[in-house]
Design a protein around this motif. Structure first.
Motif, PDB file in Angstrom:
ATOM      1  N   THR A  49       9.884  -9.250  -9.286  1.00 55.09           N
ATOM      2  CA  THR A  49       8.794  -9.468 -10.051  1.00 55.09           C
ATOM      3  C   THR A  49       8.916 -10.684 -10.623  1.00 55.09           C
ATOM      4  N   ARG A  71       3.749  -9.402 -10.843  1.00 55.74           N
ATOM      5  CA  ARG A  71       3.781  -9.216  -9.064  1.00 55.74           C
ATOM      6  C   ARG A  71       5.000  -9.010  -8.556  1.00 55.74           C
ATOM      7  N   ASP A  80       3.495  -7.970  -0.283  1.00 55.15           N
ATOM      8  CA  ASP A  80       3.326  -8.938  -1.159  1.00 55.15           C
ATOM      9  C   ASP A  80       1.339  -8.953  -0.911  1.00 55.15           C
ATOM     10  N   LEU A  83      -0.035  -5.684  -2.005  1.00 54.85           N
ATOM     11  CA  LEU A  83       0.287  -4.842  -3.719  1.00 54.85           C
ATOM     12  C   LEU A  83      -0.723  -6.352  -4.324  1.00 54.85           C
ATOM     13  N   ASP A  84      -0.844  -7.363  -3.938  1.00 53.53           N
ATOM     14  CA  ASP A  84      -1.878  -8.134  -4.956  1.00 53.53           C
ATOM     15  C   ASP A  84      -3.173  -7.597  -5.127  1.00 53.53           C
ATOM     16  N   GLN A  86      -3.727  -4.523  -4.552  1.00 51.20           N
ATOM     17  CA  GLN A  86      -3.785  -3.581  -6.045  1.00 51.20           C
ATOM     18  C   GLN A  86      -4.027  -3.772  -6.724  1.00 51.20           C
ATOM     19  N   PRO A 150       4.812  -3.647 -10.697  1.00 50.33           N
ATOM     20  CA  PRO A 150       5.554  -3.318  -9.529  1.00 50.33           C
ATOM     21  C   PRO A 150       6.948  -2.888  -9.625  1.00 50.33           C
ATOM     22  N   LEU A 164       3.045   0.980  -8.435  1.00 55.33           N
ATOM     23  CA  LEU A 164       2.767   0.382  -8.896  1.00 55.33           C
ATOM     24  C   LEU A 164       2.715   1.339 -10.203  1.00 55.33           C
ATOM     25  N   TYR A 182       3.087   3.229  -2.837  1.00 54.57           N
ATOM     26  CA  TYR A 182       3.085   2.546  -1.429  1.00 54.57           C
ATOM     27  C   TYR A 182       4.712   2.417  -0.330  1.00 54.57           C
ATOM     28  N   GLN A 191       2.692  -0.113   6.068  1.00 57.79           N
ATOM     29  CA  GLN A 191       1.887   0.650   5.283  1.00 57.79           C
ATOM     30  C   GLN A 191       1.670   2.399   6.049  1.00 57.79           C
TER      31      GLN A 191
END
Length: 303
Positions: A49, A71, A80, A83-84, A86, A150, A164, A182, A191
């Motif tokens: 992270t 992040r 990556d 998630l960015d 999200q 995360p 997250l 996720y 995913q």
């Protein structure tokens, strides 16, 4: 004389040959070995992270606003990127509670800004600071906070899982928290959603199992004696927020989704034993058939 000389040379050659050490016969171990066959390695999610770099005004004391967003940087870029996005969605959702998300999100973005998560997070941090200034103007002594972080839960296997976590307090009666999971198929770099786990035509069966678990949870949590009456206020729904635990399929709910604030973040667990024929076999624990088929010794002694 020449014959004697030749015989002398021949005799010396024989003697020298006899004195040489005999070479040992090669054993099978001396034979060149074939190089070991490289076994295919299982994809593993690795990462760390990284705290987003945002600028906050100088502040001293225990009422300074706390804005911490991190992040995940991994060896799988597609994770990556997902998630960015999200994280930005969570920032917008949290700040929309007080109407700040719209103003932050509506600011024009250049291509460079779209590519930099730090720059986009700064816009939300600015809205966050504005909230703090407004509260302090009302003589509020609260410390507002916002945290998003995360974490890799399951780095390998059929499903790699990242959670997250987020929490915030913006000066209201209480704060807010959430946990979003996720799941990823690392081999195919995609995913995995809940419906991807199901065998054909098993959605209705899963819904029933989840509903049954919901009814048990109501009684166990002492929320009501009659689940049907409870559902009049909090109707049941199947969430797509899930992970595979050690005991079964875990359905994770958010605040106010299936119960009042006091119940926090409810979880429903459907045991793997009930999911046979519902989930695809690759998502179920492997059964040791050899151990299962071993006969159990019985006591033949007469009482």
């Amino acid at each position: 004389m020449k014959k004697i000389y030749k015989y002398s040379i021949l005799a010396c050659a024989i003697l020298l040959t006899a004195c040489q050490p005999k070479s040992e016969p090669k054993t099978p171990e001396d034979k060149p070995q074939d190089p070991p066959v490289a076994q295919p390695t299982e994809p593993t999610l690795r990462g760390e992270t990284v705290k987003l770099q945002v600028t906050l005004p100088e502040c001293k004391g225990n009422t300074c606003p706390d804005f911490t967003v991190e992040r995940l940087q991994t060896n799988f870029p597609f994770i990556d990127q997902l998630l960015d996005q999200q994280i930005l969605d969570q920032l917008s959702k949290i700040l929309d509670v007080v109407g700040a998300g719209d103003s932050a999100a509506s600011s024009p973005q250049t291509n460079e800004q779209k590519q930099s998560l730090d720059i986009q997070a700064q816009r939300y941090a600015n809205s966050f600071i504005k909230i703090d200034e407004e509260l302090k103007a009302l003589s509020s002594s609260h410390q507002i906070s916002l945290m998003i972080k995360p974490k890799i839960l399951q780095p390998k296997g059929k499903l790699a899982t990242v959670v997250l976590n987020s929490s915030s307090y913006l000066g209201g009666a209480h704060g807010s928290t959430s946990q979003r999971y996720y799941n990823f198929d690392l081999a195919h770099q995609k995913q995995v959603q809940l419906h991807d786990l199901l065998l054909p035509k098993q959605k209705a069966k899963l819904d029933k199992l989840a509903h049954d678990a919901f009814k048990v949870w109501i009684v166990d949590a002492k929320l009501a004696n009659n689940p049907e009456e409870y559902e009049q206020a909090w109707p049941f729904q199947v969430t797509n927020n899930f992970l595979l635990g050690e005991q079964g399929l875990i359905l994770q709910y958010g605040e106010y989704e299936i119960g009042p604030y006091v119940v926090g973040l409810p979880r429903l667990v459907i045991p793997f034993s009930e999911l046979q024929g519902v989930l695809k076999s690759e998502y179920l624990p492997k059964v040791d058939t050899a151990a299962a088929s071993t006969p159990v010794a019985t006591d033949t002694r007469k009482s």
